[in-house]
Design an enzyme around this catalytic site. Structure first.
Site, PDB file in Angstrom:
ATOM      1  N   LYS A 179      64.007  75.702  36.260  1.00  0.00           N
ATOM      2  CA  LYS A 179      64.103  75.702  37.730  1.00  0.00           C
ATOM      3  C   LYS A 179      64.126  77.143  38.243  1.00  0.00           C
ATOM      4  O   LYS A 179      64.340  78.088  37.485  1.00  0.00           O
ATOM      5  CB  LYS A 179      65.365  74.944  38.174  1.00  0.00           C
TER       6      LYS A 179
HETATM    7  C1  LIG Z   1      65.118  68.754  37.692  1.00  0.00           C
HETATM    8  C2  LIG Z   1      65.287  67.709  38.713  1.00  0.00           C
HETATM    9  C3  LIG Z   1      66.412  66.864  38.746  1.00  0.00           C
HETATM   10  C4  LIG Z   1      67.410  66.751  37.646  1.00  0.00           C
HETATM   11  O1  LIG Z   1      67.970  67.912  37.203  1.00  0.00           O
HETATM   12  P1  LIG Z   1      68.557  68.001  35.697  1.00  0.00           P
HETATM   13  O2  LIG Z   1      69.362  69.255  35.745  1.00  0.00           O
HETATM   14  O3  LIG Z   1      67.413  68.051  34.768  1.00  0.00           O
HETATM   15  O4  LIG Z   1      69.423  66.812  35.478  1.00  0.00           O
HETATM   16  C5  LIG Z   1      66.548  66.004  39.810  1.00  0.00           C
HETATM   17  N1  LIG Z   1      65.622  65.924  40.777  1.00  0.00           N
HETATM   18  C6  LIG Z   1      64.503  66.686  40.766  1.00  0.00           C
HETATM   19  C7  LIG Z   1      63.532  66.562  41.891  1.00  0.00           C
HETATM   20  C8  LIG Z   1      64.294  67.598  39.728  1.00  0.00           C
HETATM   21  O5  LIG Z   1      63.182  68.336  39.721  1.00  0.00           O
END
Ligand SMILES: *Cc1c(COP(=O)(O)O)cnc(C)c1O
Length: 365
Positions: free
Chosen positions: A188
């Site tokens: 991210k």
């Molecule tokens: C990455 C993501 C999540 C979940 O995050 P994690 O840390 O992997 O549990 C939820 N919603 C969206 C849109 C994402 O891109």
């Protein structure tokens, strides 16, 4: 070889500071719920412009805890309908089903791929109690907070891809609804060196409840007033995130420059470019996503030229085996999006030469 995302190189920019942060946690002898977590929570709340931030184990848990807390507060009940975009990542949906809420999948806006009012109106019933809006790819979704107030609906944001995304009034992701879930998954825009997440909110009671729920439902050690879960951000990840948060805005600017360069230089009638309006909001480009009706061939073509791409996402939630009860439903736009999207290499450290290689390959396809 142009990598889709070179996480090692991204983190190496901050190697010295990250190592210092890790060492200081190591030497503190305190690894859970200590000063590194509260420091990051304060700094991330300040960054988002929210009153509260609660560190949790990951982005999915952030969303699960928000809905769990709203149920405990009697603002939602099991079986309530929650509108969610049909083309989102599976985590948004799981946060609802995990709480026995009913996801109502809605086709997104054909231009932004985010929820819009038209889609929401098309599925609104007297059982609709909340909207889970996703700022997909790093672009703020339409602000439906006014509509939600008018219709007595709760608005929750899935901001996992949108750290720092803001509108022209400077209002950032995390402030549009009652609470927002963020992910710090390594890939991210603000990424930890493992799993991590956070909830932001401007509601003090909700913040305290989520904090408690994520820590076994205990307000005081070994006194459990609620059946909670263990979903804590740890000191190590918090210390690393605190380092990287300082550079987030600079990295967003670099992502935006790279996206703009693609936008100005990719010219191929077979390829549809993403659209955003920089007069209206600041896209943070977690992903730069093109569309092509011959997507799989294009991906192979790029791969043969040494260019890594990724599909976000190949299968929509309603076509997943895990949700077999929805497999017969038809969401033509969502299905078309999943058949056509391709994410190009994009990061704060992608070089002009690498981008030129991508552009050249795309223009010669
Ligand atoms: C990455 C993501 C999540 C979940 O995050 P994690 O840390 O992997 O549990 C939820 N919603 C969206 C849109 C994402 O891109």
């Amino acid at each position: 070889m142009v990598k889709f995302l070179d996480l090692k190189a991204i983190n190496e920019q901050y190697q010295v500071e990250i190592s210092d942060a890790i060492n200081s946690v190591l030497n503190s002898g305190w690894y859970i719920k200590g000063s590194a977590v509260s420091s990051f929570e304060n700094n991330f709340a300040k960054y988002c412009g929210t009153k509260h931030c609660i560190g949790v184990a990951n982005g999915l848990d952030a969303l699960i805890l928000i809905f769990r807390a709203l149920i405990i507060q009697d603002k939602l009940q099991e079986g309530d309908e929650v509108i969610v975009p049909a083309n989102t990542y599976i985590a948004s949906i799981l946060a609802l089903t995990e709480n026995k809420l009913k996801p109502i999948l809605v086709e997104p806006d054909p231009v932004t791929f985010n929820l819009n009012l038209e889609g929401i109106r098309s599925k609104l019933t007297s059982n609709t109690k909340a909207i889970l809006s996703v700022h997909l790819y790093g672009q703020l979704a339409e602000d439906v907070s006014g509509f939600c107030k008018e219709h007595d609906l709760l608005l929750i944001e899935d901001a996992a891809q949108a750290h720092g995304a803001k509108n022209k009034e400077g209002k950032k992701a995390g402030n549009f609804g009652i609470a927002a879930g963020f992910s710090f998954y390594p890939g991210k825009n603000l990424g930890a060196l493992g799993d991590a997440g956070a909830v932001t909110t401007n509601d003090k009671d909700l913040a305290e409840l989520i904090q408690q729920l994520g820590n076994y439902g205990s307000e005081k050690k070994y006194h459990n007033s609620l059946q909670g879960l263990n979903s804590r951000l740890d000191e190590m990840q918090a210390a690393i995130l605190d380092v990287k948060l300082k550079y987030l805005d600079k990295e967003i600017i670099k992502r935006r420059e790279a996206a703009t360069y693609y936008q100005q230089n990719i010219e191929n009638p077979k390829i549809k470019l993403p659209q955003w309006d920089s007069e209206v909001k600041d896209h943070v480009f977690h992903l730069y996503v093109i569309r092509c009706t011959e997507r799989d061939q294009l991906q192979q073509y790029l791969n043969d030229k040494g260019i890594q791409t990724v599909i976000h996402y190949p299968i929509p939630p309603h076509k997943q085996e895990a949700f077999s009860e929805w497999n017969q439903l038809s969401y033509p736009l969502t299905e078309q999006i999943h058949d056509e999207v391709l994410s190009l290499p994009l990061s704060p450290i992608i070089s002009r030469e690498e981008q030129d290689q991508v552009v050249k390959a795309l223009n010669s396809y």
